[in-house]
Design an enzyme around this catalytic site. Structure first.
Site, PDB file in Angstrom:
ATOM      1  N   CYS A   6     113.138   4.410  55.173  1.00 55.14           N
ATOM      2  CA  CYS A   6     113.938   3.384  54.502  1.00 55.14           C
ATOM      3  C   CYS A   6     113.780   3.569  52.990  1.00 55.14           C
ATOM      4  O   CYS A   6     112.658   3.506  52.468  1.00 55.14           O
ATOM      5  CB  CYS A   6     113.474   1.998  54.930  1.00 55.14           C
ATOM      6  SG  CYS A   6     114.184   0.674  53.948  1.00 55.14           S
ATOM      7  N   CYS A   8     112.032   0.619  51.286  1.00 55.95           N
ATOM      8  CA  CYS A   8     110.579   0.585  51.539  1.00 55.95           C
ATOM      9  C   CYS A   8     109.882   1.631  50.674  1.00 55.95           C
ATOM     10  O   CYS A   8     108.781   1.386  50.158  1.00 55.95           O
ATOM     11  CB  CYS A   8     110.284   0.793  53.016  1.00 55.95           C
ATOM     12  SG  CYS A   8     110.570  -0.679  54.036  1.00 55.95           S
ATOM     13  N   ASP A  40     120.036  -1.591  40.041  1.00 62.34           N
ATOM     14  CA  ASP A  40     120.810  -0.732  40.937  1.00 62.34           C
ATOM     15  C   ASP A  40     121.045   0.604  40.235  1.00 62.34           C
ATOM     16  O   ASP A  40     121.349   0.655  39.040  1.00 62.34           O
ATOM     17  CB  ASP A  40     122.145  -1.403  41.282  1.00 62.34           C
ATOM     18  CG  ASP A  40     122.814  -0.766  42.487  1.00 62.34           C
ATOM     19  OD1 ASP A  40     122.928  -1.436  43.527  1.00 62.34           O
ATOM     20  OD2 ASP A  40     123.219   0.426  42.400  1.00 62.34           O
ATOM     21  N   HIS A  73     110.191  -5.501  55.590  1.00 59.72           N
ATOM     22  CA  HIS A  73     111.419  -4.809  55.997  1.00 59.72           C
ATOM     23  C   HIS A  73     112.206  -5.680  56.981  1.00 59.72           C
ATOM     24  O   HIS A  73     111.842  -5.794  58.145  1.00 59.72           O
ATOM     25  CB  HIS A  73     111.121  -3.445  56.628  1.00 59.72           C
ATOM     26  CG  HIS A  73     112.365  -2.714  57.047  1.00 59.72           C
ATOM     27  ND1 HIS A  73     113.031  -1.841  56.219  1.00 59.72           N
ATOM     28  CD2 HIS A  73     113.090  -2.778  58.189  1.00 59.72           C
ATOM     29  CE1 HIS A  73     114.104  -1.384  56.838  1.00 59.72           C
ATOM     30  NE2 HIS A  73     114.162  -1.937  58.044  1.00 59.72           N
ATOM     31  N   ASN A 108     125.797  -7.637  51.308  1.00 64.60           N
ATOM     32  CA  ASN A 108     126.627  -6.887  52.243  1.00 64.60           C
ATOM     33  C   ASN A 108     125.858  -6.763  53.552  1.00 64.60           C
ATOM     34  O   ASN A 108     124.689  -6.371  53.548  1.00 64.60           O
ATOM     35  CB  ASN A 108     126.949  -5.501  51.674  1.00 64.60           C
ATOM     36  CG  ASN A 108     127.787  -5.596  50.406  1.00 64.60           C
ATOM     37  OD1 ASN A 108     128.620  -6.480  50.269  1.00 64.60           O
ATOM     38  ND2 ASN A 108     127.545  -4.684  49.473  1.00 64.60           N
ATOM     39  N   THR A 138     125.034  -0.263  53.039  1.00 62.44           N
ATOM     40  CA  THR A 138     124.694   1.160  53.138  1.00 62.44           C
ATOM     41  C   THR A 138     123.189   1.392  53.245  1.00 62.44           C
ATOM     42  O   THR A 138     122.765   2.472  53.644  1.00 62.44           O
ATOM     43  CB  THR A 138     125.245   1.954  51.928  1.00 62.44           C
ATOM     44  OG1 THR A 138     124.672   1.415  50.733  1.00 62.44           O
ATOM     45  CG2 THR A 138     126.760   1.883  51.852  1.00 62.44           C
ATOM     46  N   HIS A 171     119.154  -6.898  51.108  1.00 61.03           N
ATOM     47  CA  HIS A 171     119.097  -6.958  49.647  1.00 61.03           C
ATOM     48  C   HIS A 171     120.206  -7.834  49.129  1.00 61.03           C
ATOM     49  O   HIS A 171     121.281  -7.924  49.723  1.00 61.03           O
ATOM     50  CB  HIS A 171     119.188  -5.557  49.030  1.00 61.03           C
ATOM     51  CG  HIS A 171     120.328  -4.730  49.536  1.00 61.03           C
ATOM     52  ND1 HIS A 171     120.278  -4.070  50.748  1.00 61.03           N
ATOM     53  CD2 HIS A 171     121.542  -4.472  49.020  1.00 61.03           C
ATOM     54  CE1 HIS A 171     121.421  -3.432  50.945  1.00 61.03           C
ATOM     55  NE2 HIS A 171     122.217  -3.665  49.924  1.00 61.03           N
ATOM     56  N   HIS A 174     122.518  -8.264  45.805  1.00 54.69           N
ATOM     57  CA  HIS A 174     122.971  -7.754  44.509  1.00 54.69           C
ATOM     58  C   HIS A 174     123.152  -8.958  43.581  1.00 54.69           C
ATOM     59  O   HIS A 174     123.681  -9.991  44.003  1.00 54.69           O
ATOM     60  CB  HIS A 174     124.350  -7.104  44.635  1.00 54.69           C
ATOM     61  CG  HIS A 174     124.427  -5.913  45.535  1.00 54.69           C
ATOM     62  ND1 HIS A 174     124.525  -4.632  45.046  1.00 54.69           N
ATOM     63  CD2 HIS A 174     124.468  -5.810  46.888  1.00 54.69           C
ATOM     64  CE1 HIS A 174     124.624  -3.778  46.074  1.00 54.69           C
ATOM     65  NE2 HIS A 174     124.592  -4.475  47.200  1.00 54.69           N
TER      66      HIS A 174
HETATM   67  P1  5GP Z   1     124.770  -1.886  49.809  1.00 50.31           P
HETATM   68  O1  5GP Z   1     125.949  -0.967  49.726  1.00 50.31           O
HETATM   69  O2  5GP Z   1     123.894  -1.567  51.012  1.00 50.31           O
HETATM   70  O3  5GP Z   1     125.101  -3.337  49.712  1.00 50.31           O
HETATM   71  O4  5GP Z   1     123.930  -1.611  48.501  1.00 50.31           O
HETATM   72  C1  5GP Z   1     123.016  -0.589  48.350  1.00 50.31           C
HETATM   73  C2  5GP Z   1     122.823  -0.420  46.865  1.00 50.31           C
HETATM   74  O5  5GP Z   1     121.647   0.319  46.669  1.00 50.31           O
HETATM   75  C3  5GP Z   1     123.962   0.335  46.184  1.00 50.31           C
HETATM   76  O6  5GP Z   1     124.544  -0.481  45.177  1.00 50.31           O
HETATM   77  C4  5GP Z   1     123.283   1.575  45.614  1.00 50.31           C
HETATM   78  O7  5GP Z   1     123.762   1.927  44.333  1.00 50.31           O
HETATM   79  C5  5GP Z   1     121.823   1.155  45.565  1.00 50.31           C
HETATM   80  N1  5GP Z   1     120.895   2.267  45.755  1.00 50.31           N
HETATM   81  C6  5GP Z   1     120.924   3.205  46.747  1.00 50.31           C
HETATM   82  N2  5GP Z   1     119.901   4.065  46.607  1.00 50.31           N
HETATM   83  C7  5GP Z   1     119.197   3.652  45.529  1.00 50.31           C
HETATM   84  C8  5GP Z   1     118.020   4.152  44.873  1.00 50.31           C
HETATM   85  O8  5GP Z   1     117.399   5.143  45.265  1.00 50.31           O
HETATM   86  N3  5GP Z   1     117.599   3.473  43.763  1.00 50.31           N
HETATM   87  C9  5GP Z   1     118.244   2.358  43.298  1.00 50.31           C
HETATM   88  N4  5GP Z   1     117.749   1.771  42.201  1.00 50.31           N
HETATM   89  N5  5GP Z   1     119.353   1.866  43.893  1.00 50.31           N
HETATM   90  C10 5GP Z   1     119.829   2.505  44.976  1.00 50.31           C
HETATM   91 ZN    ZN Z   2     112.805  -1.062  54.356  1.00 52.69          ZN
END
Ligand code: 5GP
Ligand code: ZN
Length: 112
Positions: free
Chosen positions: A3, A6, A29, A45, A85, A93, A98, A100
């Site tokens: 993850c 994590c 982000d 988690h 999301n 994703t 989480h 935002h």
């Molecule tokens: P989701 O699409 O799941 O709502 O948001 C996942 C968010 O995690 C995305 O906005 C993406 O830019 C962010 N993200 C993905 N991988 C990483 C990472 O390794 N570091 C940071 N700081 N953000 C990440």
């Molecule tokens: Zn996790």
């Protein structure tokens, strides 16, 4: 467990940390959609909003209290947006719950 979030919590992957305590981590982000765009995650988690239950519900109010404190410190007095999301249709994703927080620009509504 494989993850990304994590791994960020465990400092195996670097991130720009805004706030950390024993329960949560707040970090920028990597792909910001607004001048302010950070993510708030529980250290536990939890896969997604689908997995919120009477046993783990307290972390959600704790997260919202910290969002109120930090957005005040960042002077986002015109407002901001909190986004969760959930699942494939919700655009999730990373399968570690989480929130935002986006701000410092006028955001459009509704989302696409
Ligand atoms: P989701 O699409 O799941 O709502 O948001 C996942 C968010 O995690 C995305 O906005 C993406 O830019 C962010 N993200 C993905 N991988 C990483 C990472 O390794 N570091 C940071 N700081 N953000 C990440
Ligand atoms: Zn996790």
């Amino acid at each position: 467990m494989d993850c990304i979030f994590c791994k960020i919590i465990n400092k195996e992957i670097p991130s720009k940390i805004i706030y950390e305590d024993e329960k949560i981590l707040i970090f920028n982000d990597i792909n910001p959609e607004a001048p302010v765009h950070f993510l708030v995650i529980p250290k536990e988690h939890i896969e997604s909003a689908k997995k919120i239950s009477p046993e783990n519900k307290d972390i959600i109010s704790y997260i919202f209290i910290k969002i109120a404190e930090i957005t005040k410190k960042l002077n986002l007095k015109n407002g901001f947006r909190i986004v969760n999301n959930c699942g494939t249709d919700g655009g999730q994703t990373v399968n570690h719950i989480h929130f935002h927080v986006l701000g410092s620009r006028k955001l459009s509504w509704p989302p696409g």
